[in-house]
Write a protein that holds these residues in place. Structure first.
Motif, PDB file in Angstrom:
ATOM      1  N   ARG A  20      18.578   1.162  -4.091  1.00 14.10           N
ATOM      2  CA  ARG A  20      18.973  -0.332  -3.843  1.00 14.10           C
ATOM      3  C   ARG A  20      19.292  -0.440  -2.118  1.00 14.10           C
ATOM      4  O   ARG A  20      18.799  -1.338  -1.633  1.00 14.10           O
ATOM      5  CB  ARG A  20      20.264  -0.724  -4.669  1.00 14.10           C
ATOM      6  N   ILE A  21      20.201   0.604  -1.891  1.00 18.07           N
ATOM      7  CA  ILE A  21      20.477   0.372  -0.455  1.00 18.07           C
ATOM      8  C   ILE A  21      19.168   0.785   0.326  1.00 18.07           C
ATOM      9  O   ILE A  21      19.349   0.063   1.725  1.00 18.07           O
ATOM     10  CB  ILE A  21      21.659   1.513   0.052  1.00 18.07           C
ATOM     11  N   SER A  22      18.396   1.512  -0.144  1.00 16.22           N
ATOM     12  CA  SER A  22      17.170   1.744   0.794  1.00 16.22           C
ATOM     13  C   SER A  22      16.284   0.456   0.769  1.00 16.22           C
ATOM     14  O   SER A  22      15.839  -0.061   2.008  1.00 16.22           O
ATOM     15  CB  SER A  22      16.407   2.880   0.211  1.00 16.22           C
ATOM     16  N   MET A  23      16.137  -0.318  -0.284  1.00 15.85           N
ATOM     17  CA  MET A  23      15.575  -1.540  -0.282  1.00 15.85           C
ATOM     18  C   MET A  23      16.244  -2.581   0.608  1.00 15.85           C
ATOM     19  O   MET A  23      15.385  -3.348   1.340  1.00 15.85           O
ATOM     20  CB  MET A  23      15.110  -2.029  -1.640  1.00 15.85           C
ATOM     21  N   LEU A  24      17.385  -2.511   0.604  1.00 15.48           N
ATOM     22  CA  LEU A  24      18.090  -3.773   1.093  1.00 15.48           C
ATOM     23  C   LEU A  24      18.262  -3.316   2.851  1.00 15.48           C
ATOM     24  O   LEU A  24      18.985  -4.056   3.356  1.00 15.48           O
ATOM     25  CB  LEU A  24      19.389  -3.780   0.707  1.00 15.48           C
ATOM     26  N   GLU A  25      17.844  -2.423   3.335  1.00 15.57           N
ATOM     27  CA  GLU A  25      17.722  -2.354   4.468  1.00 15.57           C
ATOM     28  C   GLU A  25      16.695  -3.441   5.399  1.00 15.57           C
ATOM     29  O   GLU A  25      16.668  -3.425   6.614  1.00 15.57           O
ATOM     30  CB  GLU A  25      17.078  -0.705   4.959  1.00 15.57           C
ATOM     31  N   ASN A  26      16.000  -3.904   4.605  1.00 15.60           N
ATOM     32  CA  ASN A  26      15.472  -5.225   5.128  1.00 15.60           C
ATOM     33  C   ASN A  26      16.015  -6.497   4.848  1.00 15.60           C
ATOM     34  O   ASN A  26      16.509  -6.647   3.781  1.00 15.60           O
ATOM     35  CB  ASN A  26      14.063  -5.375   3.950  1.00 15.60           C
ATOM     36  N   PRO A  27      16.765  -6.759   6.065  1.00  6.80           N
ATOM     37  CA  PRO A  27      17.780  -7.853   5.830  1.00  6.80           C
ATOM     38  C   PRO A  27      17.385  -9.184   5.363  1.00  6.80           C
ATOM     39  O   PRO A  27      18.117 -10.274   4.958  1.00  6.80           O
ATOM     40  CB  PRO A  27      18.471  -8.081   7.180  1.00  6.80           C
ATOM     41  N   THR A  28      16.054  -9.427   5.246  1.00  7.30           N
ATOM     42  CA  THR A  28      15.667 -10.858   4.577  1.00  7.30           C
ATOM     43  C   THR A  28      15.608 -10.810   3.131  1.00  7.30           C
ATOM     44  O   THR A  28      15.734 -11.843   2.495  1.00  7.30           O
ATOM     45  CB  THR A  28      14.248 -11.107   5.145  1.00  7.30           C
ATOM     46  N   ILE A  29      15.915  -9.593   2.240  1.00  2.00           N
ATOM     47  CA  ILE A  29      15.852  -9.696   0.848  1.00  2.00           C
ATOM     48  C   ILE A  29      17.163 -10.326   0.393  1.00  2.00           C
ATOM     49  O   ILE A  29      18.158  -9.955   0.673  1.00  2.00           O
ATOM     50  CB  ILE A  29      15.823  -8.359   0.570  1.00  2.00           C
ATOM     51  N   GLY A  30      16.979 -11.434  -0.396  1.00  2.00           N
ATOM     52  CA  GLY A  30      17.928 -12.177  -1.030  1.00  2.00           C
ATOM     53  C   GLY A  30      18.118 -12.088  -2.425  1.00  2.00           C
ATOM     54  O   GLY A  30      19.083 -12.225  -3.135  1.00  2.00           O
ATOM     55  N   HIS A  31      16.934 -11.377  -3.201  1.00  2.00           N
ATOM     56  CA  HIS A  31      16.842 -10.955  -4.438  1.00  2.00           C
ATOM     57  C   HIS A  31      16.107  -9.683  -4.630  1.00  2.00           C
ATOM     58  O   HIS A  31      15.121  -9.607  -4.318  1.00  2.00           O
ATOM     59  CB  HIS A  31      16.168 -12.233  -5.337  1.00  2.00           C
ATOM     60  N   LEU A  32      16.843  -8.927  -5.445  1.00  2.00           N
ATOM     61  CA  LEU A  32      16.392  -7.670  -5.994  1.00  2.00           C
ATOM     62  C   LEU A  32      16.252  -7.325  -7.153  1.00  2.00           C
ATOM     63  O   LEU A  32      17.524  -7.291  -7.693  1.00  2.00           O
ATOM     64  CB  LEU A  32      17.041  -6.532  -5.016  1.00  2.00           C
ATOM     65  N   ASP A  33      15.239  -7.153  -7.786  1.00  2.00           N
ATOM     66  CA  ASP A  33      15.139  -7.028  -9.233  1.00  2.00           C
ATOM     67  C   ASP A  33      15.803  -8.137 -10.003  1.00  2.00           C
ATOM     68  O   ASP A  33      16.339  -7.933 -11.013  1.00  2.00           O
ATOM     69  CB  ASP A  33      15.446  -5.552  -9.715  1.00  2.00           C
TER      70      ASP A  33
END
Length: 430
Positions: A280-293
């Motif tokens: 999760r923390i690796s995917m959220l290195e993209n700061p534009t992501i507001g929804h993950l899974d």
């Protein structure tokens, strides 16, 4: 205008016929009067519009006895309608003899049928949406003349290869979910495509999508993908679903995700790399992501993840969090100042409008006074107190409009207080 369907059994094959049944009118594109043709769940096996305005069906619905061309089911149906008095060909009722203009249809729904081949659709010259989902179609064909098509749904069929779409240059939404595709080749001509659904197929690699530069939504879930690196070229992607595949490299997935500057919704659960503790923390290195899974990413959740996985101590996380929160507070203050300025401008406009209205009313009052004085002089009314009349008229008018101004000012004040209360109650962080 909605046209319903009529199926005619002939030689053991179901052939599509269209009967005129006038319904509610629908507003279509460009605010023009358009029509919707819905033939969903009709057990249709073959599409045939050739006789709708011709001899076969035309005679059965509103032509002469000889026009039916020997189609006995249509004749029998006509005689039954005449006996019931529903308005047959002889009576001219029920809209008999009406000509169906297929060029008017914007949307055609042929989903959930038994169609095995795409054919005889060239009559829809202005079609925008075509739904052929949940059928038995094995090949994409005979769509070359539908050049105005923008949405095409071929989900839940038996398609193994993508072909026959090169002429659909206006297509923006394509659904090929739950077919038998093993390759993405055949989509390079669709340069305007914005939404593509390839979920539930047999795709192992994503190749052939490089030319789709306008792609905003891409659904690839429930395939057998082992590599997603070709996706980094799609810089306009806002939604990417690669969940439930065979992707094992977290580092490669991280590179792809961080290379998408507009990505707001990412779905990647169900892959082997999603079991990694730092997924999760690796995917959220993209700061534009507001929804993950399918979960909303809030500031506190992000802080917890970074604090748990940081390698530089909590102090660095604290500084980063403090900076981000102050940025949010500053943005909220700027929005508050802007709203205040807008309210002040609105108040000034209201006051200017009231002043102009008051001046106009006072001018009309003076005209009324002059007229009344003229009438009084003409009637030689001796006991009329002119000064008292003038003062009474002025006082009454001014008091009335002053009351209106106070009411309007009070209403504006209440609206401003409600807006300020709403701003205060709005949370600072998402």
């Amino acid at each position: 205008m909605i046209i319903d369907r009529k199926l005619v059994q002939r030689h053991g094959t179901r052939v599509l016929r269209v009967a005129e049944s006038w319904g509610s009118e629908l507003g279509g594109l460009d605010k023009e009067r358009r029509r919707l043709l819905s033939l969903r769940v009709c057990q249709i096996q073959r599409i045939d519009f050739s006789s709708v305005n011709g001899g076969g069906t035309g005679g059965g619905e509103g032509g002469s006895d000889g026009d039916s061309g020997g189609e006995r089911p249509v004749k029998r149906g006509r005689r039954r309608r005449n006996k019931r008095g529903a308005g047959g060909a002889r009576d001219g009722g029920g809209g008999g003899g009406a000509v169906v203009n297929f060029a008017d249809f914007l949307k055609v729904d042929l989903s959930v049928n038994d169609i095995g081949r795409i054919e005889n659709l060239e009559v829809f010259a202005e079609i925008r949406e075509l739904d052929l989902s949940v059928n038995f179609i094995a090949h994409i064909e005979n769509l070359e003349r539908l050049t105005t098509l923008r949405t095409l749904n071929l989900a839940n069929n038996e398609i193994e290869t993508i072909s026959g779409l090169s002429s659909l240059r206006q297509l923006v939404d394509l659904n090929l979910a739950r077919n038998r595709l093993s390759s993405c080749e055949g989509l390079s001509a669709l340069r305007r495509l914005q939404a593509l659904n390839l979920s539930g197929n047999r795709l192992a690699v994503v190749e052939g999508l490089e030319e789709l530069s306008e792609l905003c939504e891409l659904y690839l879930q429930h395939n057998v993908l082992v590599d997603c690196t070709p996706l980094f070229v799609h810089e306009k992607l806002r939604l990417l679903d690669i969940s439930s595949n065979a992707l094992s490299s977290l580092e490669e997935a991280k590179k792809v995700v961080c290379a998408l500057p507009q990505l707001a919704d990412l779905r990647a659960a169900g892959n082997p790399f999603a079991d990694d503790p730092v997924y999760r923390i690796s995917m959220l290195e993209n700061p534009t992501i507001g929804h993950l899974d399918h979960a909303v990413i809030r500031s506190f959740s992000l802080v917890k993840l970074r604090a748990e996985h940081t390698q530089h101590g909590v102090g660095e996380v604290v500084e980063e969090v403090r900076e981000k929160y102050h940025e949010k507070i500053g943005a909220e203050e700027r929005r508050l100042d802007m709203n205040k300025a807008m309210l002040q401008q609105k108040q000034q406009r209201v006051e200017a409008s009231y002043t102009a209205y008051r001046d106009r009313m006072l001018s009309e009052l003076e005209e009324c006074e002059a007229y009344l004085l003229t009438v009084a002089d003409a009637a030689e009314v001796q006991d009329l107190d002119v000064d008292a009349l003038r003062e009474t008229l002025r006082t009454t008018s001014v008091a009335r409009w002053e009351d209106r101004r106070l009411e309007q000012t009070e209403r504006e004040r209440r609206e401003a207080e409600a807006h300020a209360r709403k701003v205060r109650e709005t949370p600072i962080m998402e």
